[in-house]
Design a protein around this motif. Structure first.
Motif, mmCIF file in Angstrom:
data_model
loop_
_atom_site.group_PDB
_atom_site.id
_atom_site.type_symbol
_atom_site.label_atom_id
_atom_site.label_comp_id
_atom_site.label_asym_id
_atom_site.label_seq_id
_atom_site.Cartn_x
_atom_site.Cartn_y
_atom_site.Cartn_z
ATOM 1 N N ALA A 214 0.963 -1.261 -0.018
ATOM 2 C CA ALA A 214 0.133 0.163 0.116
ATOM 3 C C ALA A 214 0.973 1.079 -0.030
ATOM 4 O O ALA A 214 1.848 1.309 0.859
ATOM 5 C CB ALA A 214 -0.859 0.010 1.332
ATOM 6 N N LEU A 215 0.480 1.990 -0.843
ATOM 7 C CA LEU A 215 1.200 3.371 -0.893
ATOM 8 C C LEU A 215 0.691 4.366 -0.096
ATOM 9 O O LEU A 215 1.012 5.201 0.730
ATOM 10 C CB LEU A 215 1.474 3.968 -2.433
ATOM 11 N N ARG A 216 -0.724 4.329 -0.008
ATOM 12 C CA ARG A 216 -1.527 5.270 0.810
ATOM 13 C C ARG A 216 -2.750 4.633 1.352
ATOM 14 O O ARG A 216 -3.603 3.954 0.403
ATOM 15 C CB ARG A 216 -1.937 6.873 0.113
ATOM 16 N N GLY A 217 -3.284 4.886 2.555
ATOM 17 C CA GLY A 217 -4.507 4.267 2.912
ATOM 18 C C GLY A 217 -5.674 4.980 2.628
ATOM 19 O O GLY A 217 -5.755 5.864 1.742
ATOM 20 N N TRP A 218 -6.685 4.553 3.161
ATOM 21 C CA TRP A 218 -8.243 5.329 2.786
ATOM 22 C C TRP A 218 -8.070 6.663 2.927
ATOM 23 O O TRP A 218 -7.747 7.101 4.150
ATOM 24 C CB TRP A 218 -9.430 4.371 3.105
ATOM 25 N N GLY A 219 -8.570 7.599 1.864
ATOM 26 C CA GLY A 219 -8.846 9.152 2.201
ATOM 27 C C GLY A 219 -9.681 9.496 1.131
ATOM 28 O O GLY A 219 -10.198 8.765 0.393
ATOM 29 N N LEU A 220 -10.158 10.496 1.438
ATOM 30 C CA LEU A 220 -11.170 11.317 0.393
ATOM 31 C C LEU A 220 -10.549 11.725 -1.064
ATOM 32 O O LEU A 220 -11.300 11.781 -1.950
ATOM 33 C CB LEU A 220 -11.630 12.311 1.028
ATOM 34 N N SER A 221 -9.260 12.009 -0.947
ATOM 35 C CA SER A 221 -8.502 12.540 -2.017
ATOM 36 C C SER A 221 -8.435 11.336 -3.148
ATOM 37 O O SER A 221 -7.954 10.061 -2.973
ATOM 38 C CB SER A 221 -7.224 12.851 -1.974
ATOM 39 N N SER A 222 -8.701 11.612 -4.345
ATOM 40 C CA SER A 222 -8.500 10.494 -5.376
ATOM 41 C C SER A 222 -7.543 10.719 -6.206
ATOM 42 O O SER A 222 -7.303 10.046 -7.318
ATOM 43 C CB SER A 222 -9.946 10.681 -6.467
ATOM 44 N N GLU A 223 -6.440 11.609 -5.800
ATOM 45 C CA GLU A 223 -5.231 11.880 -6.375
ATOM 46 C C GLU A 223 -3.929 11.422 -5.581
ATOM 47 O O GLU A 223 -4.198 11.483 -4.182
ATOM 48 C CB GLU A 223 -4.910 13.025 -7.009
ATOM 49 N N LEU A 224 -2.896 10.930 -6.076
ATOM 50 C CA LEU A 224 -1.711 10.569 -5.427
ATOM 51 C C LEU A 224 -0.610 11.367 -6.144
ATOM 52 O O LEU A 224 -0.306 11.131 -7.270
ATOM 53 C CB LEU A 224 -1.135 9.245 -5.388
ATOM 54 N N GLN A 225 0.300 12.386 -5.537
ATOM 55 C CA GLN A 225 1.022 13.226 -6.257
ATOM 56 C C GLN A 225 2.752 12.421 -6.042
ATOM 57 O O GLN A 225 3.035 11.927 -5.076
ATOM 58 C CB GLN A 225 1.359 14.405 -5.613
ATOM 59 N N VAL A 226 3.432 12.378 -7.110
ATOM 60 C CA VAL A 226 4.987 12.192 -6.921
ATOM 61 C C VAL A 226 5.644 13.232 -7.526
ATOM 62 O O VAL A 226 5.589 13.651 -8.638
ATOM 63 C CB VAL A 226 5.072 10.790 -7.914
ATOM 64 N N ARG A 227 6.155 13.874 -6.575
ATOM 65 C CA ARG A 227 6.794 15.306 -6.834
ATOM 66 C C ARG A 227 8.010 15.119 -7.943
ATOM 67 O O ARG A 227 8.206 15.778 -8.848
ATOM 68 C CB ARG A 227 7.489 15.849 -5.798
ATOM 69 N N ALA A 228 9.152 14.050 -7.510
ATOM 70 C CA ALA A 228 10.170 13.881 -8.484
ATOM 71 C C ALA A 228 10.355 12.238 -8.800
ATOM 72 O O ALA A 228 10.667 11.579 -8.078
ATOM 73 C CB ALA A 228 11.392 14.359 -8.047
ATOM 74 N N ALA A 229 9.857 12.066 -10.008
ATOM 75 C CA ALA A 229 9.875 10.627 -10.365
ATOM 76 C C ALA A 229 11.532 9.936 -10.646
ATOM 77 O O ALA A 229 12.123 11.105 -11.088
ATOM 78 C CB ALA A 229 9.218 10.308 -11.639
ATOM 79 N N SER A 230 11.675 8.895 -10.099
ATOM 80 C CA SER A 230 13.134 8.224 -10.211
ATOM 81 C C SER A 230 12.911 6.672 -10.705
ATOM 82 O O SER A 230 11.512 6.287 -10.947
ATOM 83 C CB SER A 230 13.808 8.317 -8.664
#
Length: 352
Positions: A214-230
């Motif tokens: 799991a990267l992020r548990g349950w939440g109201l936001s439907s988006e996940l931000q990756v600031r600097a991809a590697s």
């Protein structure tokens, strides 16, 4: 005429009976009129200025506020299957009731869906489903035996269609601006889905996963931000969406993210007026080797190989280190030999 006896009918009771009584009272006192700006719906009228919402007072007659109208179905059968007339969605509870004429007692009650029995016969008149799924859609009916008065044979109710509508579609995971970003670029993962318009009051919760973690548990936001991809962000991603009561849960297909290596910085062109930098010239070719056919020619002396000189220097240094180490070893052996002799002499003296 009823079939083999008196028909069974659905009777108005509670708020429905009060609504019917008020309508009949208004009709008896005078003609029904829509006063002021009004609109009609389902053969009823309501004042536009007095209406606050679709459920807080849709229909008004001379100052009275009533609920939305409903359909009344009268049956002439000994046995009927009662089902809710409102739309049904995934996650909703459902109660089906096998109702006999004049509420006579029943035995051997069996419920069916699409002609197949949903369980063994029993005394219960109700079939309950805590959280509906789309697979629960179908044509339901029941059969039962009357105890005491009645036809004295197995009766079967007419089928009732139950349609379970989708509460929200399966989520789809997308990457913006691309699922193949350059290293160092920002990436936004979006879990795209939404509730049906008929159920706008509810909310959805979202969770994000990569592979099996799991990267992020349950939440109201439907988006996940990756600031600097590697390169570590490359992999298979997916998301889940569920209602707040966790009655309906759905998973998205997997999305493959591949982070591309960054491009080398291009060379900037020289500014006008800047002298050009000359590239080093290649060394001149070596002189030709003397021919074996010319015995009188002598080969020119060749310079020693610097790499060979370096290797010889390293070898000489290692030999010096080994010599010093051997010297230390000889000294230690001498000290040890003297210590052993001293111990031998002491032992002999003690024995004498």
């Amino acid at each position: 005429m009823p079939r083999r006896g008196v028909p069974a009918a659905r009777v108005l009771s509670g708020p429905a009976a009060l609504w019917a009584a008020r309508v009949l009272l208004a009709a008896a006192l005078g003609t029904l009129q829509c006063e002021g700006p009004a609109s009609t719906r389902d053969s009823s009228c309501h004042r536009a200025g007095a209406v606050t919402g679709p459920r807080d007072g849709d229909f008004q007659v001379k100052g009275y506020t009533f609920s939305e109208p409903f359909h009344l179905i009268v049956s002439y059968d000994w046995l009927i299957l009662q089902a809710p007339a409102m739309p049904l969605f995934e996650g909703d509870p459902l109660v089906l009731r096998c109702q006999a004429w004049q509420d006579w007692p029943l035995t051997q009650v069996t419920f069916y869906r699409d002609g197949s029995a949903l369980g063994p016969s029993g005394p219960s008149r109700e079939l309950s489903i805590a959280a509906l799924q789309k697979a629960d859609s179908g044509r339901y009916h029941c059969s039962a035996m009357f105890r005491g008065p009645g036809p004295g044979s197995l009766e079967t109710a007419s089928p009732v269609a139950v349609t379970v509508q989708e509460l929200f579609p399966d989520p789809v995971l997308t990457a913006s601006p691309s699922a193949e970003p350059r290293a160092g670029a920002a990436v936004t993962l979006s879990c795209r889905t939404q509730l049906r318009r008929e159920r706008p009051a509810g909310r959805l919760l979202f969770a994000f996963y990569k592979g099996g973690g799991a990267l992020r548990g349950w939440g109201l936001s439907s988006e996940l931000q990756v600031r600097a991809a590697s390169a570590a962000h490359s992999g298979s991603y997916w998301c889940e969406a569920t209602t707040e009561d966790s009655r309906v849960w759905k998973r998205s297909p997997e999305l493959e993210v591949r982070v591309q290596a960054s491009k080398p910085a291009p060379r900037k062109p020289a500014a006008p007026g800047t002298p050009a930098v000359e590239l080093p010239r290649p060394p001149p070719p070596p002189p030709p080797a003397p021919s074996s056919e010319d015995p009188g020619s002598t080969p020119p002396p060749q310079a020693p190989d610097p790499h060979l000189l370096h290797q010889m220097g390293l070898l000489l240094k290692q030999m010096q280190d080994v010599r010093a180490l051997l010297g230390h070893l000889v000294t230690e052996l001498r000290n040890l030999s003297g210590h052993l002799k001293l111990e031998t002499v002491k032992g002999r003296v003690e024995q004498e």
